[in-house]
Write a protein that holds these residues in place. Structure first.
Motif, PDB file in Angstrom:
ATOM      1  N   LYS A 187       0.731  -1.100  -0.077  1.00  0.00           N
ATOM      2  CA  LYS A 187      -0.013  -0.073   0.021  1.00  0.00           C
ATOM      3  C   LYS A 187       0.929   1.339   0.119  1.00  0.00           C
ATOM      4  CE  LYS A 187      -4.210   0.910   0.818  1.00  0.00           C
ATOM      5  NZ  LYS A 187      -5.686   0.730  -0.069  1.00  0.00           N
ATOM      6  N   MET A 188       1.843   1.255   1.114  1.00  0.00           N
ATOM      7  CA  MET A 188       2.746   2.396   0.976  1.00  0.00           C
ATOM      8  C   MET A 188       3.617   2.577  -0.308  1.00  0.00           C
ATOM      9  SD  MET A 188       3.325   2.914   4.918  1.00  0.00           S
ATOM     10  CE  MET A 188       3.580   4.684   4.855  1.00  0.00           C
ATOM     11  N   ALA A 189       4.136   1.796  -0.779  1.00  0.00           N
ATOM     12  CA  ALA A 189       5.091   1.708  -1.804  1.00  0.00           C
ATOM     13  C   ALA A 189       4.312   2.153  -3.458  1.00  0.00           C
ATOM     14  CB  ALA A 189       5.679   0.213  -2.251  1.00  0.00           C
ATOM     15  N   ALA A 190       2.840   2.058  -3.188  1.00  0.00           N
ATOM     16  CA  ALA A 190       2.103   2.287  -4.304  1.00  0.00           C
ATOM     17  C   ALA A 190       1.445   3.791  -3.945  1.00  0.00           C
ATOM     18  CB  ALA A 190       1.249   1.270  -4.790  1.00  0.00           C
ATOM     19  N   GLY A 191       1.822   4.143  -2.852  1.00  0.00           N
ATOM     20  CA  GLY A 191       0.797   5.413  -2.523  1.00  0.00           C
ATOM     21  C   GLY A 191       1.578   6.921  -2.780  1.00  0.00           C
ATOM     22  N   ALA A 199       8.335   4.085   3.148  1.00  0.00           N
ATOM     23  CA  ALA A 199       8.623   2.636   3.000  1.00  0.00           C
ATOM     24  C   ALA A 199      10.011   2.246   2.644  1.00  0.00           C
ATOM     25  CB  ALA A 199       7.617   2.116   1.701  1.00  0.00           C
ATOM     26  N   GLN A 200      10.431   3.166   1.836  1.00  0.00           N
ATOM     27  CA  GLN A 200      12.249   2.835   1.662  1.00  0.00           C
ATOM     28  C   GLN A 200      13.028   3.051   2.749  1.00  0.00           C
ATOM     29  OE1 GLN A 200      13.612   1.986  -1.732  1.00  0.00           O
ATOM     30  NE2 GLN A 200      15.357   1.564  -0.010  1.00  0.00           N
ATOM     31  N   ASP A 201      12.454   4.238   3.580  1.00  0.00           N
ATOM     32  CA  ASP A 201      13.364   4.425   4.690  1.00  0.00           C
ATOM     33  C   ASP A 201      13.364   3.317   5.969  1.00  0.00           C
ATOM     34  OD1 ASP A 201      14.556   6.248   6.708  1.00  0.00           O
ATOM     35  OD2 ASP A 201      12.354   6.022   7.848  1.00  0.00           O
ATOM     36  N   GLN A 247      15.023 -14.992  -0.703  1.00  0.00           N
ATOM     37  CA  GLN A 247      13.361 -14.979  -0.735  1.00  0.00           C
ATOM     38  C   GLN A 247      12.967 -13.431  -0.951  1.00  0.00           C
ATOM     39  OE1 GLN A 247      10.645 -16.835   1.967  1.00  0.00           O
ATOM     40  NE2 GLN A 247      10.819 -14.688   2.855  1.00  0.00           N
ATOM     41  N   THR A 248      13.781 -12.523  -0.166  1.00  0.00           N
ATOM     42  CA  THR A 248      13.312 -11.051  -0.127  1.00  0.00           C
ATOM     43  C   THR A 248      13.525 -10.127  -1.093  1.00  0.00           C
ATOM     44  OG1 THR A 248      13.442 -11.682   2.229  1.00  0.00           O
ATOM     45  CG2 THR A 248      13.452  -9.504   1.659  1.00  0.00           C
ATOM     46  N   VAL A 249      14.938 -10.418  -1.711  1.00  0.00           N
ATOM     47  CA  VAL A 249      15.012  -9.346  -2.749  1.00  0.00           C
ATOM     48  C   VAL A 249      13.941  -9.342  -3.968  1.00  0.00           C
ATOM     49  CG1 VAL A 249      16.671  -8.986  -4.628  1.00  0.00           C
ATOM     50  CG2 VAL A 249      17.670  -9.604  -2.329  1.00  0.00           C
ATOM     51  N   PRO A 250      13.475 -10.352  -4.356  1.00  0.00           N
ATOM     52  CA  PRO A 250      12.502 -10.228  -5.360  1.00  0.00           C
ATOM     53  C   PRO A 250      11.207  -9.599  -5.142  1.00  0.00           C
ATOM     54  CG  PRO A 250      13.184 -12.633  -5.208  1.00  0.00           C
ATOM     55  CD  PRO A 250      13.961 -12.000  -4.195  1.00  0.00           C
ATOM     56  N   GLN A 251      11.119  -9.862  -3.671  1.00  0.00           N
ATOM     57  CA  GLN A 251       9.728  -8.977  -3.084  1.00  0.00           C
ATOM     58  C   GLN A 251      10.255  -7.389  -2.966  1.00  0.00           C
ATOM     59  OE1 GLN A 251       9.679 -10.855   0.731  1.00  0.00           O
ATOM     60  NE2 GLN A 251       8.349 -12.668  -0.143  1.00  0.00           N
ATOM     61  N   ILE A 252      11.440  -7.218  -2.673  1.00  0.00           N
ATOM     62  CA  ILE A 252      11.700  -5.650  -2.760  1.00  0.00           C
ATOM     63  C   ILE A 252      11.502  -5.319  -4.284  1.00  0.00           C
ATOM     64  CG2 ILE A 252      13.680  -4.063  -2.652  1.00  0.00           C
ATOM     65  CD1 ILE A 252      14.984  -5.878  -0.326  1.00  0.00           C
ATOM     66  N   GLU A 253      11.813  -5.906  -5.135  1.00  0.00           N
ATOM     67  CA  GLU A 253      11.552  -5.698  -6.477  1.00  0.00           C
ATOM     68  C   GLU A 253      10.325  -5.483  -6.869  1.00  0.00           C
ATOM     69  OE1 GLU A 253      14.162  -8.682  -8.655  1.00  0.00           O
ATOM     70  OE2 GLU A 253      15.829  -7.596  -8.068  1.00  0.00           O
ATOM     71  N   PHE A 254       9.447  -6.395  -6.395  1.00  0.00           N
ATOM     72  CA  PHE A 254       8.026  -6.192  -6.749  1.00  0.00           C
ATOM     73  C   PHE A 254       7.482  -5.071  -6.251  1.00  0.00           C
ATOM     74  CE2 PHE A 254       3.522  -7.124  -5.610  1.00  0.00           C
ATOM     75  CZ  PHE A 254       3.047  -7.443  -6.884  1.00  0.00           C
ATOM     76  N   LEU A 255       8.049  -4.333  -5.090  1.00  0.00           N
ATOM     77  CA  LEU A 255       7.473  -3.370  -4.308  1.00  0.00           C
ATOM     78  C   LEU A 255       7.984  -2.094  -5.181  1.00  0.00           C
ATOM     79  CD1 LEU A 255       7.951  -4.125  -0.426  1.00  0.00           C
ATOM     80  CD2 LEU A 255       5.860  -3.899  -1.812  1.00  0.00           C
ATOM     81  N   GLY A 256       8.884  -2.128  -6.029  1.00  0.00           N
ATOM     82  CA  GLY A 256       9.358  -1.063  -6.679  1.00  0.00           C
ATOM     83  C   GLY A 256      10.431  -0.344  -5.812  1.00  0.00           C
ATOM     84  N   LEU A 257      10.975  -0.854  -4.722  1.00  0.00           N
ATOM     85  CA  LEU A 257      11.922  -0.224  -3.795  1.00  0.00           C
ATOM     86  C   LEU A 257      13.290  -0.717  -4.277  1.00  0.00           C
ATOM     87  CD1 LEU A 257       9.942  -0.483  -0.339  1.00  0.00           C
ATOM     88  CD2 LEU A 257       9.905   1.489  -1.749  1.00  0.00           C
TER      89      LEU A 257
END
Ligand code: BYC
Length: 330
Positions: A187-191, A199-201, A247-257
């Motif tokens: 929600k926050m990354a797309a806000g 979110a990035q912070d 596991q987490t790096v692709p999730q970061i990419e999906f968030l656009g962070l």
């Protein structure tokens, strides 16, 4: 020294030729993947290692309520507040299952609590970091509960029966926690630009402390060798850390962070990411009580214990009265 010295730590695993008949039979049972139950014979160091690990785990669940509890009154919507409240209550429940599992080893919950309150026992390093904005609730659920699940799923197969059974239920709930965290991040990354920045912070501040949750590198881990021989631990600290990064790096990419580790790089040959280790000197400083929130966390738990004394006294008085009435009736 930063670790508690259970006798076996650092002295290596006993070879079969040095084991007593009882120790050999115990190890054979572990090797057959059979569970050890509370009334079974077990080496003193196996018992001490379990009390140390399960006790620390229970304390982590309890202290882990503090950084999130901090945001209950400031959740942005009623729905988010209800969800966060449910999560924080789950952590209290996890603490209770784990204290109960630990009590089967012959230590009381009061003794364990005392060792938390006087700093003799540890809790997870991650809870000595502050939660500064609402995005931290997303990042804690996603990264901290995500790291916890990575560590705890294999613990469902740990050799001590009560611990392994407690982990089954805990893992189901942790999985909901991880998703609620990721849902906040999505929600926050797309806000708005400000929400994305928050979110990035949060990710920037919590990435390396999350990697520390798996413990020191295998080279520095004093307990792993013996704990793995006893199947108290199923994986090494570095194995689980690597799986978490992958596991987490692709999730970061999906968030656009952006991953806070600027040198992170996929390594085709090993089938995983090459990543930068956290700052281990910071980790050891946190373990020694010098993290940003160590003093606050212990002060909060000590105050809660003191302020709750009247509740414990009242409940004990009530139980005594009830028992006396029952005795008279009998
Ligand atoms: N923080 O020889 P090593 C959660 C200590 S939170 C503090 O590798 P071991 C939750 C270690 O205790 C997660 N201390 O030890 C999520 C030892 O010192 P002592 C809680 C750490 O035990 C959201 C020394 O460093 N999970 O669930 O073989 C909300 C040497 O390390 C840490 C668990 O506790 C750390 N990060 O391996 C609420 C899982 N790392 O004890 C709650 C169960 C290391 O000799 N625990 N140390 O004084 C484990 O799997 C293992 O105990 C560890 C460490 C992997 C953590």
């Amino acid at each position: 020294m930063y670790a508690q010295m259970v006798k076996t730590a650092g002295t290596g695993v006993k070879k079969p030729k040095d084991m007593t008949a009882e120790e050999k039979a115990f190890q054979a049972k572990i090797d057959r993947n059979e569970k050890i139950e509370p009334k079974d014979w077990m080496p003193d160091d196996y018992r001490a290692t379990l009390i140390r690990q399960i006790g620390q785990h229970a304390h982590s669940e309890i202290v882990g309520q503090l950084p999130e509890g901090n945001w209950l009154t400031r959740a942005p919507t009623l729905e988010r507040k209800a969800i966060l409240l449910a999560k924080v209550q789950d952590e209290a429940g996890h603490g209770l299952y784990l204290y109960s599992a630990c009590e089967t080893l012959g230590v009381s919950r009061d003794e364990l609590t005392e060792m938390l309150l006087n700093g003799k026992m540890k809790y997870s390093s991650i809870f000595n970091y502050p939660t500064l904005n609402w995005a931290d609730m997303g990042a804690v659920g996603w990264l901290v509960d995500g790291a916890a699940i990575m560590n705890q799923v294999p613990l469902q197969r740990t050799s001590y029966g009560p611990y392994s059974r407690a982990m089954v239920r805990i893992c189901k709930e942790e999985s909901f926690h991880q998703r609620q965290g990721y849902a906040i991040m999505m929600k926050m990354a797309a806000g708005t630009a400000d929400q994305k920045r928050m979110a990035q912070d949060a990710l920037d501040r919590l990435w390396f402390p999350s990697l520390m949750m798996f413990g020191p590198s295998n080279k520095e881990s004093v307990h792993s060798e013996q704990s793995m021989a006893w199947r108290i631990k199923i994986n090494t600290n570095d194995e689980l850390r690597q799986k978490f990064v992958d596991q987490t790096v692709p999730q970061i990419e999906f968030l656009g962070l952006t991953c806070p580790d600027k040198d992170i790089k996929w390594n085709e040959e090993k089938g995983g990411y090459d990543y930068t280790d956290p700052d281990w000197s910071e980790f050891f400083a946190v373990l020694k009580g010098n993290g940003p929130c160590n003093k606050d966390r212990l002060a909060a738990r000590n105050a809660a214990w003191k302020n709750g004394a009247w509740v414990r006294d009242a409940m004990l008085a009530h139980a005594r009265k009830k028992a006396a009435r029952k005795a008279v009736a009998a």
